[in-house]
Design a protein around this motif. Structure first.
Motif, short mmCIF file in Angstrom:
data_model
loop_
_atom_site.label_atom_id
_atom_site.label_comp_id
_atom_site.label_asym_id
_atom_site.label_seq_id
_atom_site.Cartn_x
_atom_site.Cartn_y
_atom_site.Cartn_z
N ALA A 290 88.72 36.86 42.94
CA ALA A 290 89.34 38.17 42.64
C ALA A 290 90.75 38.01 42.08
O ALA A 290 91.48 38.99 41.98
CB ALA A 290 89.34 39.09 43.87
N GLU A 291 91.13 36.79 41.72
CA GLU A 291 92.49 36.59 41.20
C GLU A 291 92.53 36.84 39.70
O GLU A 291 92.30 35.94 38.89
CB GLU A 291 92.98 35.18 41.54
CG GLU A 291 93.41 35.07 42.97
CD GLU A 291 93.61 33.64 43.41
OE1 GLU A 291 93.78 32.76 42.55
OE2 GLU A 291 93.55 33.41 44.64
N THR A 292 92.76 38.08 39.36
CA THR A 292 92.88 38.49 37.96
C THR A 292 93.81 39.69 37.89
O THR A 292 93.88 40.47 38.85
CB THR A 292 91.51 38.87 37.37
OG1 THR A 292 91.72 39.59 36.13
CG2 THR A 292 90.68 39.77 38.27
N GLY A 293 94.47 39.83 36.76
CA GLY A 293 95.34 40.98 36.57
C GLY A 293 94.58 42.25 36.21
O GLY A 293 95.17 43.33 36.18
N MET A 294 93.30 42.14 35.91
CA MET A 294 92.52 43.33 35.55
C MET A 294 92.21 44.10 36.83
O MET A 294 91.39 43.67 37.65
CB MET A 294 91.23 42.92 34.84
CG MET A 294 91.47 42.27 33.48
SD MET A 294 89.93 41.79 32.66
CE MET A 294 89.47 40.32 33.57
N ALA A 295 92.86 45.26 37.01
CA ALA A 295 92.76 45.98 38.29
C ALA A 295 91.31 46.38 38.59
O ALA A 295 90.89 46.35 39.76
CB ALA A 295 93.65 47.21 38.25
N CYS A 296 90.56 46.74 37.57
CA CYS A 296 89.18 47.19 37.81
C CYS A 296 88.31 46.02 38.31
O CYS A 296 87.53 46.18 39.26
CB CYS A 296 88.59 47.81 36.54
SG CYS A 296 88.69 46.75 35.09
N TYR B 67 91.54 53.21 38.08
CA TYR B 67 92.01 51.82 38.15
C TYR B 67 93.15 51.54 37.17
O TYR B 67 94.08 50.78 37.48
CB TYR B 67 90.87 50.85 37.82
CG TYR B 67 89.75 50.80 38.83
CD1 TYR B 67 90.01 50.73 40.19
CD2 TYR B 67 88.43 50.78 38.39
CE1 TYR B 67 88.96 50.67 41.10
CE2 TYR B 67 87.38 50.73 39.30
CZ TYR B 67 87.65 50.68 40.65
OH TYR B 67 86.63 50.62 41.55
N CYS B 68 93.07 52.15 35.98
CA CYS B 68 94.02 51.77 34.93
C CYS B 68 95.46 52.12 35.30
O CYS B 68 96.41 51.49 34.83
CB CYS B 68 93.63 52.41 33.60
SG CYS B 68 91.95 51.98 33.11
N LYS B 69 95.61 53.14 36.19
CA LYS B 69 96.96 53.58 36.56
C LYS B 69 97.75 52.44 37.22
O LYS B 69 98.96 52.36 37.09
CB LYS B 69 96.88 54.75 37.54
CG LYS B 69 96.45 56.02 36.86
CD LYS B 69 96.68 57.24 37.76
CE LYS B 69 96.17 58.48 37.07
NZ LYS B 69 95.18 59.20 37.83
N CYS C 45 94.75 46.17 27.30
CA CYS C 45 93.59 46.02 28.18
C CYS C 45 92.60 45.04 27.55
O CYS C 45 92.13 45.26 26.43
CB CYS C 45 92.92 47.39 28.36
SG CYS C 45 91.27 47.27 29.06
N PRO C 46 92.24 43.96 28.26
CA PRO C 46 91.35 42.96 27.67
C PRO C 46 89.99 43.53 27.26
O PRO C 46 89.36 43.03 26.33
CB PRO C 46 91.18 41.91 28.78
CG PRO C 46 92.38 42.09 29.65
CD PRO C 46 92.75 43.54 29.58
N PHE C 47 89.53 44.58 27.96
CA PHE C 47 88.23 45.15 27.60
C PHE C 47 88.24 45.67 26.16
O PHE C 47 87.18 45.73 25.52
CB PHE C 47 87.88 46.31 28.55
CG PHE C 47 87.32 45.85 29.88
CD1 PHE C 47 85.95 45.78 30.10
CD2 PHE C 47 88.17 45.49 30.91
CE1 PHE C 47 85.44 45.37 31.32
CE2 PHE C 47 87.67 45.07 32.14
CZ PHE C 47 86.29 45.01 32.34
N ASN C 48 89.40 46.06 25.63
CA ASN C 48 89.43 46.67 24.31
C ASN C 48 89.14 45.66 23.20
O ASN C 48 88.20 45.84 22.42
CB ASN C 48 90.78 47.36 24.08
CG ASN C 48 90.92 48.57 24.98
OD1 ASN C 48 89.93 49.08 25.48
ND2 ASN C 48 92.15 49.02 25.21
N ALA C 49 89.95 44.61 23.13
CA ALA C 49 89.71 43.61 22.07
C ALA C 49 88.35 42.94 22.28
O ALA C 49 87.61 42.71 21.31
CB ALA C 49 90.82 42.57 22.06
N LEU C 50 87.99 42.68 23.55
CA LEU C 50 86.70 42.03 23.81
C LEU C 50 85.54 42.91 23.34
O LEU C 50 84.54 42.44 22.82
CB LEU C 50 86.54 41.71 25.30
CG LEU C 50 87.42 40.57 25.85
CD1 LEU C 50 87.23 40.45 27.37
CD2 LEU C 50 87.09 39.25 25.17
#
Ligand SMILES: Cc1cc2nc3c(=O)[nH]c(=O)nc-3n(C[C@H](O)[C@H](O)[C@H](O)COP(=O)(O)OP(=O)(O)OC[C@H]3O[C@@H](n4cnc5c(N)ncnc54)[C@H](O)[C@@H]3O)c2cc1C
Ligand code: SF4
Length: 509
Positions: free
Chosen positions: A347-353, A440-442, A457-462
């Motif tokens: 769970a070590e990631t900066g992506m809050a979701c 989550y994004c907040k 947000c990494p989801f966007n470019a990915l």
């Protein structure tokens, strides 16, 4: 020789008193064998809470059977007689009791079905493998349903199941005039809403024993053992379901796709772990939900949405599993090869979701459907993760995970790895979807509004990189064509920024 007529083997997900193998038996002459097996606890490294749940439910079920007059040989994991595998355990029981026949209800997954099939030749006694009538649709009836169809869409299968069961039918018409109320079931949840928690049952002495055993033998598996609050008996599972119908069902439909920080369960039923091991009856729970609708206690969009998940999706994915196994587990239509990132375990990631989904998976052995599909599943597909290790991850981390239901959901629904057999389009989404359906994004370090750059947000470019990489495979899909056209309208510099941002992020994994 003890004079056993039949040896009835009851597997860990067959904890149902009306099971076909038990229904053919007679407590006066027959003997039941149940065993906690090392091979089964470790063929994937199951979440500790899942192991403790299943072993405890098995021990309670053995007690229930004894009370009903059966002779039960229950082999604990650490018992001297424990042989570690189904075949070795049954071979030992045959030598000891010399039964006339072995009776077993068919296994739910391919791997175990192959073991059972081998006994016909390996053992000196006949083996009767009986159908599992806890499901509404047999694998062969599902195969018949697929004959002559170009597409195997769940919706049409589901309508047949409604007609077959009579659930939510007014004569030959669907209640409310429509088969499916999904369009009403996409509200984003407000964190201020009252969220009922699933019923919790403090661990009794049996559960405490299996918790200690699990810690001692599988202490290095993923997941937290405590707090442990699952029901481990039929009576408690039924009480948990009753509480869901009363308190959460009315909002189940509205907020089915919502996600809220710190609210792992929302209005979900949290019963898949009970259904899948046999503590709850799928048709029985649907009838209770229909009764709540008919008596005005739950709206139709909630009742229909719930019933569709059980007699629709649950039965349909089982049909797909048996239609496509063996081999379905190696599907990889998009040719993805990236290893599973460590943060699926840490769970070590900066992506809050993603952090929220993995953290609650570790703590509760539970995440609801949209977290599995649109957070961890969506991320894996966008990032090009190999579907096979991802499938093993989903199979190990959830208390409700059994291959027959997990594999089609992972490979077919979430990864589009079967090329669209199960899902009509890839469930791919950018951060905008997650932002719309969650809060989550907040609290995230990334900016959901930015498409590229290190703070985006990494989801966007990915997402856009995924569309570009797979345009040949997806642009012919009518439901994706518009998205591909949107990507094509980005100028060359923007397309390059998307590629660079995606590559930079993936390199950092
Ligand atoms: C990648 C992925 C992996 C999954 N793995 C599993 C799994 O191993 N075991 C499992 O039971 N479900 C699995 N699902 C389906 C679904 O996510 C879970 O059934 C659900 O989240 C369980 O929580 P709940 O009991 O609160 O369900 P609710 O949201 O309350 O739904 C009620 C019931 O409907 C059934 N259901 C709902 N959706 C599905 C579905 N897509 N397929 C089959 N049954 C469904 C379940 O029995 C569930 O208990 C998976 C979904 C995805 C996207
Ligand atoms: S900004 Fe992106 S990574 Fe962060 S929570 Fe929102 S969707 Fe997830």
């Amino acid at each position: 020789m003890s004079g056993t007529r039949h040896l009835i083997l009851v597997l860990g997900d067959q904890l149902t008193p009306t099971l076909s193998s038990l229904a053919t038996g007679d407590p006066k002459y027959d003997r039941i064998l149940m065993a906690e097996l090392h091979d089964e606890a470790t063929y994937v490294r199951h979440h500790k809470k899942k192991i403790a749940f299943i072993f405890s439910a098995m021990r309670h079920f053995a007690e229930e059977l004894r009370t009903a007059g059966w002779t039960v040989d229950y082999v604990k994991l650490d018992a001297r007689e424990s042989q570690g595998s189904f075949s070795a355990q049954v071979t030992q029981a045959v030598a000891e009791h010399q039964p006339e026949r072995i009776i077993v209800t068919e296994a739910s997954e391919w791997r175990v079905s192959q073991i059972l099939a081998g006994w016909q030749t390996q053992l000196s006694v006949p083996v009767d493998i009986l159908p599992d009538d806890r499901f509404l649709c047999t694998p062969s009836a599902f195969r018949d349903w697929t004959e002559g169809r170009k597409q195997l869409r769940m919706e049409y299968f589901y309508r047949d199941m409604r007609r077959k069961t009579g659930l939510l039918m007014d004569g030959d018409k669907p209640a409310g005039g429509k088969w499916n109320f999904d369009a009403e079931n996409r509200k984003a949840a407000d964190a201020n809403l009252f969220m009922p928690r699933p019923s919790a049952f403090p661990p009794d002495a049996i559960t405490q024993d299996v918790q200690a055993l699990t810690e001692a033998r599988f202490g290095n598996h993923f997941g937290e053992l405590a707090p442990f609050w699952f029901a481990v008996t039929r009576t408690d599972a039924e009480a948990a379901f009753k509480a869901f119908v009363e308190h959460a069902l009315p909002h189940f439909g509205d907020y089915q796709d919502a996600m809220v920080e710190g609210e792992p369960f929302l209005y979900h039923s949290v019963i898949a772990q009970y259904l899948n091991c046999g503590l709850l009856d799928p048709l029985g729970v649907c009838r209770q939900v229909e009764a709540a609708y008919r008596s005005g206690k739950a709206p139709l969009n909630a009742a229909e949405g719930f019933i569709r998940q059980i007699i629709g999706w649950r039965e349909y994915v089982r049909g797909i599993y048996w239609l496509k196994m063996p081999g379905y587990d190696r599907s990889n239509f998009l040719g993805h090869t990236r290893p599973l990132p460590d943060f699926y375990w840490t769970a070590e990631t900066g992506m809050a979701c993603v952090k929220a989904a993995v953290t609650q998976t570790r703590d509760e052995a539970y995440a609801h459907h949209i977290q599995r599909l649109m957070i961890t599943g969506n991320f894996a597909m966008l990032a090009g993760i190999d579907p096979y290790p991802l499938h093993k991850w989903y199979l190990s981390v959830y208390a409700d995970a059994y291959e027959w239901v997990e594999l089609p959901n992972t490979v077919g629904m979430s990864q589009f790895a079967d090329g669209g057999l199960l899902a009509s389009k890839p469930y791919a989404a950018s951060g905008a979807y997650i932002n719309r359906m969650s809060n989550y994004c907040k609290s995230c370090q990334y900016d959901v509004k930015q498409r590229t750059g290190k703070d985006a947000c990494p989801f966007n470019a990915l997402y856009w990189d995924f569309i570009s990489r797979h345009r040949d495979k997806i642009s012919t899909n009518p439901r994706m064509a518009q998205t591909v056209r949107t990507y094509d309208k980005f100028n060359a510099a923007e397309q390059q920024r998307i590629r660079d941002s995606a590559a930079d992020f993936l390199a950092s994994l």
